[in-house]
Design an enzyme around this catalytic site. Structure first.
Site, short mmCIF file in Angstrom:
data_model
loop_
_atom_site.label_atom_id
_atom_site.label_comp_id
_atom_site.label_asym_id
_atom_site.label_seq_id
_atom_site.Cartn_x
_atom_site.Cartn_y
_atom_site.Cartn_z
CB SER A 157 -99.25 17.98 3.11
OG SER A 157 -99.43 17.63 4.63
NE ARG A 197 -94.02 26.73 10.96
CZ ARG A 197 -94.62 26.13 9.68
NH1 ARG A 197 -95.54 25.41 9.53
NH2 ARG A 197 -93.94 26.68 8.66
CG ASP A 230 -93.73 12.17 4.40
OD1 ASP A 230 -93.72 12.51 5.55
OD2 ASP A 230 -94.68 12.55 3.52
CG HIS A 279 -94.79 15.99 5.24
ND1 HIS A 279 -95.52 15.05 4.46
CD2 HIS A 279 -95.71 16.91 5.44
CE1 HIS A 279 -96.64 15.50 4.38
NE2 HIS A 279 -96.92 16.79 4.82
CG ASP A 280 -90.73 20.47 4.76
OD1 ASP A 280 -91.83 20.92 4.87
OD2 ASP A 280 -89.72 21.48 5.50
#
Lengths: 384, 384
Positions: A157, A227, A322, A355-356
């Site tokens: 990232s 968040r 992602d 994405h994680d």
């Protein structure tokens, strides 16, 4: 190493703080008189300092990439899946360096540090930091550690964007760049999500124009919302579906606005936990660094021109689900590398985890990552 | 009709308020003693009341679907692209009815209305409303207007979910259902975005537990954030890219947290405008109605069983770049209809405009929409 840690863990680790007394010129035009960096290292630097790997962290990351800070520590560092003895970044072979970036909130100089000019926290007076600034700071860190050339600079990232910037800015100072789940520039949608996060923070009445520390408070509501939004973009629709579906917390509809679905409970928990442990000004700064990143900009918006500056080899990896930095982002980057006749290996890893995924164990990801790092280790082993 | 309006506009229109004095039993178990509905109609109801079309609105919509409220009006109703003389829902043929749903904030009874029991605004005491409640209310409206059976019930997004619920709940009271850019149920990601929006509103200190009217304020910061997040999900990554790209507002980086990119400016403007004109409690309520909608739930989570209740014909349309309710949502719905041997036409329209596409002119969309409506008009013209 106590037996309580897994055998492929780097075990107990201790961060240390390095002071840099020389002024640092920043991309924004301002200058920072001096700064501290908090650093962790794993493994041993070899004789000719040819086995060093720099790990760059992402938006909410820090210097604690692997191992444990105490025997009671429940969770290892954020990239522990990939760093350790026998892991892709094998600490039996590599000397691994990870730092909390300038502007961070985990011990390196940042908005919550004391401004020597005023004796009060920098707060909103802390300069806006760019990825290039981080690259420059990391180069000074390399000087301090006696590392002329990294075996590799790696990150996922925003961390991958730093690895990319290293390749362009200091072409002689790294042999490999690992650019994972990253992008050569944010899209309007990416910027839009960041803007929502920033707006949530700055519109929180407890933000006080960024001087919340001096008011003895913190914009926790805003940070929590930031968040929550971020978290949705880190996961995929599919992985959220698999993890939560439409599961209710209490089995029946309650017809109200309290937590009803499991996914709400999860998001609130993640948001609350984060808002208690992260600095809001740092969050603003990190998202802006993301927005601004665009190495092609200095080269007439020609990414191939930017990549032509690089001399290192590249491993680029993306993840199928992602949608924050979708595989097309990586493909564009790889195309520019190929245009510039750079040596690049590219893999799109099939993963439902969005994405994680770059933080999670995945058989193919780990295998490719390990194979590439072993090739790097082969280079300096042969050279010794 | 004054010449200042386009020739294919329904022109000047006037909403009217209908009072419903009988108590309404709601899905949540509570009862509303009485309520008002604000309604607009376009075109003329024919002799046997066979040409009536009900338009159902989406999250932030209302009764004003077409035409203008005054000669000075800059913008027509929200579905003016599709409703008017010669348009897909042709007001030369159809009698079109659109209402502000119960719980709304455009004149129909909702959280900002006075609670007759207390003499103060309902605020958080207004009951949670479901899509089924709206269907029931709309059925009473049909009774009032002397419409036994709608020629069609149509809507996009949350409006399409109402059309779908009509088909299941009142199978004898509609001949066609047009379900556009909708879904038979929200995913965890959809719910997660709604939860962020709700949390932004309820954590705004001006929310006062929903009693902000009595405090002479409104949670505008929260509502603005809610709208900003929503807006991102209504557009596509591609359309945001085409519309804004990474365009800067002032040509050069300013290295700060004020508006830097055009997309930020756009989002803030949209958020601010919305927060001045929409009621926060209504927003909570509308997002919850979305979350709860799941007609399969009453039929052992078997959507085909739910669809087997329906007798009408269906037109289902989705848009290729819609990632809020992606085409797969519509495909699942259509599969269930086919399983239940219902008569359904399905089209996925190629469009870059994301979820918003259902509101926008698009040649293929308009052509298919018109063709389907003309087929309906043929049915009652023949019958006359």
């Amino acid at each position: 190493m106590p037996e309580i840690f897994p055998s492929d863990s780097v075990g107990l680790v201790e961060p240390r703080t390095l002071h840099f007394p020389d002024p640092l010129k920043l991309a924004c035009g301002r200058e920072l008189p001096a700064y501290d960096l908090v650093v962790e290292t794993y493994g041993t630097l070899n004789q000719d300092a040819s086995n060093a790997v720099l790990i760059c962290h992402a938006l909410s990351g820090h210097h604690h990439a692997a191992g444990y800070h105490s025997e009671e520590d429940q969770k290892p560092g954020w990239w522990d899946n990939c760093i350790g003895p026998g892991k892709p970044i094998d600490t039996n072979k590599f000397f691994v360096v990870c730092l909390n970036n300038l502007g961070g909130c985990h011990g390196s100089t940042g908005p919550s540090s004391i401004n020597p000019e005023t004796g009060r926290p920098y707060g909103p007076d802390f300069p806006v930091i760019t990825v290039r600034d981080w690259t420059n700071v990391q180069a000074r860190l390399a000087d301090r550690l006696g590392i002329d050339q990294w075996a590799a600079v790696a990150g996922g990232s925003l961390g991958g964007m730093q690895a990319l910037d290293w390749a362009i800015t200091y072409p002689d100072r790294l042999r490999h760049a690992l650019v994972i789940a990253a992008t050569p520039k944010l899209t309007a949608q990416n910027i839009a999500f960041n803007e929502v996060a920033r707006r949530a923070i700055t519109s929180d009445p407890d933000f006080h124009g960024g001087r919340y520390q001096e008011h003895g408070t913190a914009p926790q509501r805003g940070l929590m919302l930031a968040r929550m939004v971020g978290h949705i973009t880190y996961l995929s629709d599919v992985s959220m579906g698999e993890k939560f579906g439409r599961e209710l917390r209490d089995h029946a509809y309650k017809y109200g606005f309290d937590v009803e679905f499991q996914v709400e409970s999860y998001l609130r928990y993640q948001g609350e936990k984060f808002s208690e442990n992260f600095d809001a000004n740092t969050y603003l700064l990190m998202t802006r660094a993301l927005d601004y990143f665009n190495p092609a900009r200095e080269y007439g918006n020609d990414l191939s021109q930017a990549m032509a500056q690089a001399k290192c080899r590249f491993l680029v990896m993306s993840f199928s689900s992602d949608w924050r930095f979708a595989p097309e982002h990586s493909q564009k980057l790889v195309n520019a590398m190929v245009d510039a006749r750079r040596d690049v290996s590219y893999s799109e890893i099939d993963s439902p985890w969005g994405h994680d995924a770059f933080l999670l164990p995945n058989e193919r990801y780990i295998r490719l990552f390990r194979a590439y790092m072993n090739r790097i280790a082969g280079e300096f082993t042969d050279a010794r």
